[in-house]
Design a protein around this motif. Structure first.
Motif, PDB file in Angstrom:
ATOM      1  N   LEU A   1      -1.845   9.952   5.583  1.00  0.00           N
ATOM      2  CA  LEU A   1      -1.512  10.488   6.896  1.00  0.00           C
ATOM      3  C   LEU A   1      -2.067  11.898   7.057  1.00  0.00           C
ATOM      4  N   THR A   2      -2.036  12.383   8.272  1.00  0.00           N
ATOM      5  CA  THR A   2      -2.508  13.744   8.539  1.00  0.00           C
ATOM      6  C   THR A   2      -1.398  14.764   8.293  1.00  0.00           C
ATOM      7  N   ILE A   3      -0.190  14.276   8.033  1.00  0.00           N
ATOM      8  CA  ILE A   3       0.968  15.154   7.877  1.00  0.00           C
ATOM      9  C   ILE A   3       0.845  16.015   6.618  1.00  0.00           C
ATOM     10  N   ASP A   4       1.298  17.233   6.697  1.00  0.00           N
ATOM     11  CA  ASP A   4       1.386  18.126   5.549  1.00  0.00           C
ATOM     12  C   ASP A   4       2.839  18.091   5.084  1.00  0.00           C
ATOM     13  N   ALA A   5       3.050  17.508   3.897  1.00  0.00           N
ATOM     14  CA  ALA A   5       4.421  17.256   3.448  1.00  0.00           C
ATOM     15  C   ALA A   5       5.245  18.532   3.359  1.00  0.00           C
TER      16      ALA A   5
ATOM     17  N   GLY B   1       0.825  -1.200   0.000  1.00  0.00           N
ATOM     18  CA  GLY B   1       0.000   0.000   0.000  1.00  0.00           C
ATOM     19  C   GLY B   1       0.859   1.250   0.000  1.00  0.00           C
ATOM     20  N   LEU B   2       0.343   2.292  -0.645  1.00  0.00           N
ATOM     21  CA  LEU B   2       1.102   3.536  -0.731  1.00  0.00           C
ATOM     22  C   LEU B   2       0.793   4.401   0.495  1.00  0.00           C
ATOM     23  N   ILE B   3       1.689   5.317   0.777  1.00  0.00           N
ATOM     24  CA  ILE B   3       1.459   6.236   1.888  1.00  0.00           C
ATOM     25  C   ILE B   3       1.489   7.660   1.335  1.00  0.00           C
ATOM     26  N   PHE B   4       0.445   8.405   1.644  1.00  0.00           N
ATOM     27  CA  PHE B   4       0.333   9.780   1.156  1.00  0.00           C
ATOM     28  C   PHE B   4       0.275  10.744   2.331  1.00  0.00           C
ATOM     29  N   ASP B   5       0.550  12.016   2.028  1.00  0.00           N
ATOM     30  CA  ASP B   5       0.336  13.031   3.047  1.00  0.00           C
ATOM     31  C   ASP B   5      -1.126  13.477   2.971  1.00  0.00           C
ATOM     32  N   ARG B   6      -1.512  14.515   3.721  1.00  0.00           N
ATOM     33  CA  ARG B   6      -2.922  14.856   3.812  1.00  0.00           C
ATOM     34  C   ARG B   6      -3.486  15.375   2.498  1.00  0.00           C
ATOM     35  N   SER B   7      -2.627  15.874   1.609  1.00  0.00           N
ATOM     36  CA  SER B   7      -3.175  16.384   0.361  1.00  0.00           C
ATOM     37  C   SER B   7      -2.871  15.458  -0.808  1.00  0.00           C
TER      38      SER B   7
ATOM     39  N   VAL C   1      -1.889  15.462  13.502  1.00  0.00           N
ATOM     40  CA  VAL C   1      -0.484  15.868  13.537  1.00  0.00           C
ATOM     41  C   VAL C   1      -0.097  16.330  12.134  1.00  0.00           C
ATOM     42  N   LEU C   2       0.305  17.589  12.003  1.00  0.00           N
ATOM     43  CA  LEU C   2       0.623  18.139  10.687  1.00  0.00           C
ATOM     44  C   LEU C   2       2.101  17.962  10.351  1.00  0.00           C
ATOM     45  N   ALA C   3       2.917  17.955  11.367  1.00  0.00           N
ATOM     46  CA  ALA C   3       4.338  17.735  11.144  1.00  0.00           C
ATOM     47  C   ALA C   3       4.909  17.139  12.417  1.00  0.00           C
TER      48      ALA C   3
ATOM     49  N   ILE D   1      15.188  23.739   2.116  1.00  0.00           N
ATOM     50  CA  ILE D   1      13.739  23.752   1.927  1.00  0.00           C
ATOM     51  C   ILE D   1      13.460  23.491   0.457  1.00  0.00           C
ATOM     52  N   LEU D   2      12.449  22.692   0.165  1.00  0.00           N
ATOM     53  CA  LEU D   2      12.100  22.415  -1.226  1.00  0.00           C
ATOM     54  C   LEU D   2      11.719  23.725  -1.903  1.00  0.00           C
ATOM     55  N   PRO D   3      12.191  23.945  -3.124  1.00  0.00           N
ATOM     56  CA  PRO D   3      11.888  25.208  -3.808  1.00  0.00           C
ATOM     57  C   PRO D   3      10.387  25.422  -3.999  1.00  0.00           C
ATOM     58  N   GLU D   4       9.672  24.341  -4.236  1.00  0.00           N
ATOM     59  CA  GLU D   4       8.228  24.429  -4.378  1.00  0.00           C
ATOM     60  C   GLU D   4       7.610  23.425  -3.429  1.00  0.00           C
ATOM     61  N   PRO D   5       6.461  23.735  -2.836  1.00  0.00           N
ATOM     62  CA  PRO D   5       5.828  22.715  -1.991  1.00  0.00           C
ATOM     63  C   PRO D   5       5.529  21.473  -2.834  1.00  0.00           C
ATOM     64  N   PRO D   6       5.731  20.279  -2.268  1.00  0.00           N
ATOM     65  CA  PRO D   6       5.521  19.049  -3.043  1.00  0.00           C
ATOM     66  C   PRO D   6       4.076  18.937  -3.539  1.00  0.00           C
ATOM     67  N   GLN D   7       3.940  18.394  -4.751  1.00  0.00           N
ATOM     68  CA  GLN D   7       2.607  18.320  -5.374  1.00  0.00           C
ATOM     69  C   GLN D   7       2.001  16.924  -5.224  1.00  0.00           C
ATOM     70  N   PRO D   8       0.655  16.889  -5.093  1.00  0.00           N
ATOM     71  CA  PRO D   8      -0.012  15.579  -5.059  1.00  0.00           C
ATOM     72  C   PRO D   8       0.259  14.802  -6.346  1.00  0.00           C
ATOM     73  N   THR D   9       0.394  13.471  -6.202  1.00  0.00           N
ATOM     74  CA  THR D   9       0.703  12.640  -7.354  1.00  0.00           C
ATOM     75  C   THR D   9      -0.494  11.804  -7.702  1.00  0.00           C
ATOM     76  N   GLY D  10      -0.622  11.476  -8.986  1.00  0.00           N
ATOM     77  CA  GLY D  10      -1.665  10.540  -9.405  1.00  0.00           C
ATOM     78  C   GLY D  10      -1.369   9.170  -8.829  1.00  0.00           C
ATOM     79  N   ARG D  11      -2.401   8.483  -8.419  1.00  0.00           N
ATOM     80  CA  ARG D  11      -2.239   7.216  -7.752  1.00  0.00           C
ATOM     81  C   ARG D  11      -1.784   6.150  -8.743  1.00  0.00           C
ATOM     82  N   GLU D  12      -2.393   6.130  -9.912  1.00  0.00           N
ATOM     83  CA  GLU D  12      -2.151   5.052 -10.864  1.00  0.00           C
ATOM     84  C   GLU D  12      -0.724   5.086 -11.384  1.00  0.00           C
ATOM     85  N   ALA D  13      -0.203   6.286 -11.540  1.00  0.00           N
ATOM     86  CA  ALA D  13       1.132   6.428 -12.109  1.00  0.00           C
ATOM     87  C   ALA D  13       2.168   5.687 -11.281  1.00  0.00           C
TER      88      ALA D  13
END
Lengths: 379, 657
Positions: free
Chosen positions: B249-253, B67-73, B280-282, B634-646
């Protein structure tokens, strides 16, 4: 009253009894046991230990026991049958409470040189007590309900005790063997029809109720039955062995791959290759010819038993010999059907071939009784 | 007595008849058995012989995709990637050494890994495939496939391997997977057949370990028929693997990345929670490590480096680290005293720099004393003497009871590998565990969060959220499983008088926003982003009377491991609190100087949703803050949600290539 009070003077006495033994039967038994030695030698990778040598010693011991038992007049054994049966019930009760639990929950008593399984002994003593019972019973009473109830009880008590061990295979053998003696004794067809009908009815009710509102068992119980009846539905469990067993059998072809040439190394996954699945090795190494020959040897042994049973003119001897024949038949028929994928896997060894002390000695003792009936037959 | 001749005749006729019936049955059964034998051994002999030649019918386990693990978004935190590898089956290979030598001519083999594989090949049963080379390129795999005839027993395979795209940021939340060891099997008593698959990986740390059963899925199987060359001729049937459930997860990446980055260089732990929900956000622990190292097999040198680092990167300080909470504990004492009615908010207590209790002097952190203090001032300036007095009035039992109500000294259940219980000591506890009676000095120590009191950053964040909301907020880490939201129950009210909480809130506001507050330096210039909080500095050593006489040695002059811990707890916005934060910097020095600025940056990052702009900071600090933000990873851009299937190459984890 008994059918066994014929003229004693006409039976041989002393050492002359030995001449009247059924020597052909002895020869057949030795042949079958030798097949066993050969296969045990082969599955051990061409070695007398750990199985072939002890098996030979036990067969020798069994032969001696057979001769001793054969020398004793059959009427003595009839008189002893109550004691023998009582003793085996006591032993069953003893192992129920004090016995050691070994592989697959079979219970045994350690005698030092071997492990005695009382359930094995019971197979023969049950036949003895039933034969003695029908020897005593008047012919016209055989089918009366009360006189049918007594042997049924005699069968059910040891069956229940073995089922508790739990040893489903032996319990089934006791039930079927006992039933067969009652059948030969002439109990009316209707009883058997009723029992079989009730059994079929109960089983079909259980299956018919599946998925309906009045389902008789829990879902998981059905799934267990499925796996039991069709092991291939559980490919990672029991089905794996059955599949591999059939492949080994089938690859034997007409004449087999040759002695010690079977791919047992690949069959290492068969957990009981020296006991319950030994037929697989025989069929793989000696092919159809070898496997069918063993079957013929078994049928010949049965034939000799039937001849002895029919020529013995007293009921005890006839029923005893037929009962033993049926028990022997059930052994090898169930075992072969099991390894060839015709029957579910229950723990039943191949008689005289599979490695095992209790079964070997008890069977030889049983054939001792057959010989005793043969020697002391009226003429 | 003898039977009559007639009876004997009748009996033997009956037996004869029935015996004949049974004899017929024997023969019929014998016939069936012989027929079956003939069918298996003569008619189907060729089929079976063929199957018998090679591994015949093969049952292959199909590993499930984890199973995959995602952040809150929906940002991917743990995924599966294709992994090309080569396995060798001993009994097919024959001469293993020759085959490996041949293989070495085609692809580059790592000599150490090769030696390990050789040992394993000889140790495992001959039919078990053993991996000899891992993470190959597609070209390497193809060249092995092309040379297959020269390489008996060598199989190129495609498997799935765990990958953590966010790397070190999530080591202390998501954790990592690793191979199934004998130790693992022994510990867990797990008998899942999946574990027998070579190179199968199980969760070893944190969420990966604690949610193993959710993430694992169940094995599938396929039966294949193979020809004499070992080639799969056809698949007989297939029972596909059941992939593991995805966990959100409830974490905000983005926030997590910022917090880990902000803690860079320190040995520290920090927790950010949503005040209303407890999500828990972080949850950061610094220094951290790259969990991908553990998936690929960590080298001894790397392992030793992590294990012997005095900053302990392998420990999760946010939940496992226990620290004396110092002055962050004072809100608990204040609330306990107010509830017991032993003080009013306006009553003042005079601080002369120390009090004498028994024969001992208990000092305030300010040598000269604070003068007259009411409750709000005592929090703002963190006056110790005020709390020594309160503690004597209310007693340790009431303080520790309030601590437990606010979530300290209890175990919060999160799916992480190590969660410390903390300690809110009672008289009974000391009797049982220390074999000594509680003395009043213990109470005084506890009142300023020293002595026996121990809390983790998680405890402190929960405490802050509870103080901010007055409700029994419980931390949660899992938002949904396979898209099904985890049941959330609204947190019950703590039953603390809102007027009491309001006093404490005013005090915490003053800490940052009153000119005399201990964290005034860490204020925010924009009111909308202002926050409340409390600093804490906890000693890790005893200051002797002699040293106090000579002048307490400054933290900077002490060796690192003897410096004070710096702590800060806070929440924002001031009205309608949304985020609660706790920061503990091990041996960082002072709470106001070290921990409070970190907490401010984290709270701003949480509210702004990006790296906070310099305008929010006091003018004098802006250059320095900008400089720091440029420097941090710090990441230059906040990480983006990824498509699940990909991210899911196939239903099954592995197949033969």
């Amino acid at each position: 009253m008994s059918f066994l009070e014929y003229n004693v003077k006409s039976t041989p006495t002393g050492w002359r009894k030995a001449l009247h033994l059924n020597w052909a039967l002895v020869l057949l038994l030795t042949a079958v046991a030798s097949v066993g030695f050969l296969m045990l030698y082969s599955v051990a990778g061409g070695s007398m230990s750990p199985w072939a040598e002890p098996q030979m010693q036990r067969f020798g011991l069994g032969l001696v026991a057979m001769f001793v038992i054969a020398m004793v007049p059959v009427w003595f054994w009839r008189n002893m049958s109550g004691v023998a049966f009582g003793l085996s019930i006591l032993l069953l009760l003893y192992v129920e409470f004090f016995g050691s639990v070994g592989m697959g929950a079979q219970r045994w008593i350690d005698l030092g040189f071997m492990r005695l399984q009382p359930s094995e002994l019971t197979k023969i003593t049950l036949v003895m007590i039933l034969a003695a019972y029908y020897d005593w019973l008047d012919l016209d009473k055989v089918s009366r309900p009360l006189y049918v109830a007594i042997p049924v009880l005699l069968i059910l008590v040891p069956t229940y005790l073995t089922l508790r061990q739990p040893d489903l295979g032996t319990a089934l053998l006791l039930l079927m063997g006992g039933g067969a003696v009652m059948f030969i004794a002439g109990v009316h067809w209707a009883y058997f029809a009723a029992v079989i009908g009730a059994g079929v009815g109960a089983v079909s009710a259980v299956f018919a109720s599946r998925g309906t509102s009045w389902q008789l068992l829990q879902d998981y119980q059905y799934r267990r039955i499925d796996t039991f009846l069709d092991p291939t539905s559980d490919p990672l469990g029991a089905g794996y062995h059955i599949t591999q067993s059939q492949i080994a059998l089938g690859s034997g072809g007409w004449t087999g791959r040759g002695f010690m040439q079977g791919t047992q190394s690949r069959l290492n996954f068969l957990p009981e290759k020296h006991t319950d699945f030994i037929f697989t090795t025989l069929a793989e190494e000696f092919g159809f010819v070898g496997a069918a020959s063993l079957l013929v040897l078994y049928i010949l042994i049965l034939a000799f038993c039937i001849v002895t049973a029919v020529t013995a003119r007293d009921r005890f001897s006839s029923l005893l010999v037929m009962g033993i024949a049926v028990a022997f038949f059930l052994y090898f028929a169930i075992n072969m059907a099991m390894v060839m994928g015709l029957a579910p896997v229950v723990g039943v060894p191949l008689p005289l071939v599979s490695y095992g002390g209790s079964a070997m000695l008890v069977l030889m003792a049983a054939f001792g009784l057959v010989q005793s009936a043969h020697v002391h037959r009226p003429r | 007595m003898k039977r009559t001749q007639g009876e004997i005749e009748q009996s033997s006729r009956g037996i004869g008849r029935r015996s004949l019936v049974l004899g017929g049955l024997f023969v019929a059964t014998g016939g069936v058995l012989a027929a079956r034998m003939r069918y298996l051994q003569v008619e189907r002999a060729d089929d079976f012989r063929l199957l018998a030649e090679e591994n015949r019918i093969n049952i292959r386990l199909l590993p499930p995709a984890r199973g995959l693990i995602f952040d809150r978004s929906g940002v991917l935190l743990a995924g599966n990637e294709q992994n090309y590898r080569i396995t060798v089956v001993r009994e097919d290979a024959g001469d293993v050494d020759a085959v490996l030598a041949e293989l070495g001519r085609i692809v580059n083999l790592d000599l150490v890994a090769l030696e390990r594989a050789r040992e394993e090949i000889n140790r495992r049963p001959p039919f078990v495939p053993v991996t000899v080379a891992d993470r190959l390129s597609w070209e390497e795999l193809s060249s092995v496939a092309v040379n297959a005839p020269a390489l008996p027993g060598v199989n190129p395979e495609v498997g799935l391997s765990r990958v953590y795209p966010m790397g070190a940021d999530f080591a202390h939340v998501v954790g990592y997977v690793g191979p199934v060891s004998d130790y693992y099997l022994e510990q867990t008593g797990d008998t899942d057949p999946v574990l027998q698959i070579p190179d199968f990986q199980v969760g070893r740390y944190n969420v990966e370990a604690r949610m193993e059963q959710t993430l694992r899925g169940s094995a599938g199987s396929r039966r294949v028929e193979v020809n004499a060359g070992g080639r799969v001729m056809r698949e007989l049937d297939r029972d596909p693997a059941e992939p593991g459930s995805d966990v959100q997860l409830t974490i905000d990446a983005g926030l997590q990345n910022y917090v880990e980055a902000r803690l860079t260089g320190e040995s520290a732990g920090a927790v950010v929670m949503e005040c209303d929900t407890g999500e828990v956000l972080a949850m950061a622990s610094a220094p951290t490590f790259d969990p991908n190292l553990f998936v690929r097999g960590i080298s001894t040198t790397q392992w030793r480096g992590l294990n012997e680092d005095p900053y302990r990167p392998l420990a999760n300080k946010a939940t496992q680290g226990l620290y004396p909470p110092g002055s962050t504990y004072k809100m608990i004492v204040a609330l306990a005293a107010l509830e017991a009615g032993v003080i009013t908010p306006d009553e003042t207590i005079s601080c002369g720099g120390f009090v004498e209790v028994g024969n001992r002097r208990f000092h305030c952190w300010r040598r000269g004393g604070h003068g007259r203090m009411d409750m709000v001032q005592s929090l703002a300036e963190s006056c110790d003497v005020y709390y020594y007095e309160l503690a004597q009035r209310v007693g340790i039992e009431a303080i520790s009871a309030m601590a437990v109500r606010l979530g300290c000294g209890v175990r919060h259940d999160l799916p992480l590998s190590g969660i410390a219980e903390g300690l809110a000591p009672t008289m009974e506890w000391k009797r049982v565990n220390r074999g000594a009676d509680w003395v009043v000095g213990d109470t005084l120590n506890a009142s300023i969060g020293q002595g026996y009191v121990l809390s983790s950053p998680l405890h402190l964040a929960v405490m802050t959220a509870r103080i901010a909301t007055g409700r029994a907020i419980a931390p949660t880490l899992v938002r949904s499983i396979d898209g099904l939201p985890e049941a959330a129950t609204p947190a019950p009210d703590l039953g603390i008088d809102p007027a009491h909480l309001a006093v404490v809130h005013r005090g915490m506001w003053a800490v940052n926003n009153d000119r005399r507050g201990t964290a005034f330096g860490s204020r925010v210039m924009e009111d909308a982003y202002a926050f409340s909080g409390k600093t804490g500095t906890s000693q890790v050593r005893n200051i002797t009377a002699a040293e106090r006489e000579a002048g307490v040695i400054r933290n900077e002059d002490l060796p690192w491991e003897r410096r004070d811990h710096a702590l800060y707890v806070g929440y924002a916005p001031v009205e309608a609190p949304r985020y609660a934060v706790s920061v503990v910097v091990e041996h960082g020095g002072g709470g106001s100087a070290v921990a409070a600025p970190i907490a401010r940056d984290i709270l701003l990052r949480a509210q702004v949703g990006d790296v906070p702009p310099p305008e929010l900071y006091p003018v004098g600090q802006r250059r320095e803050i900008e400089e720091m933000h440029r420097r941090l990873p710090i990441l230059p851009e906040p990480p983006q949600p990824t498509g699940r299937e990909a991210r899911r190459p196939g239903r099954d984890g592995r197949d033969r290539a």
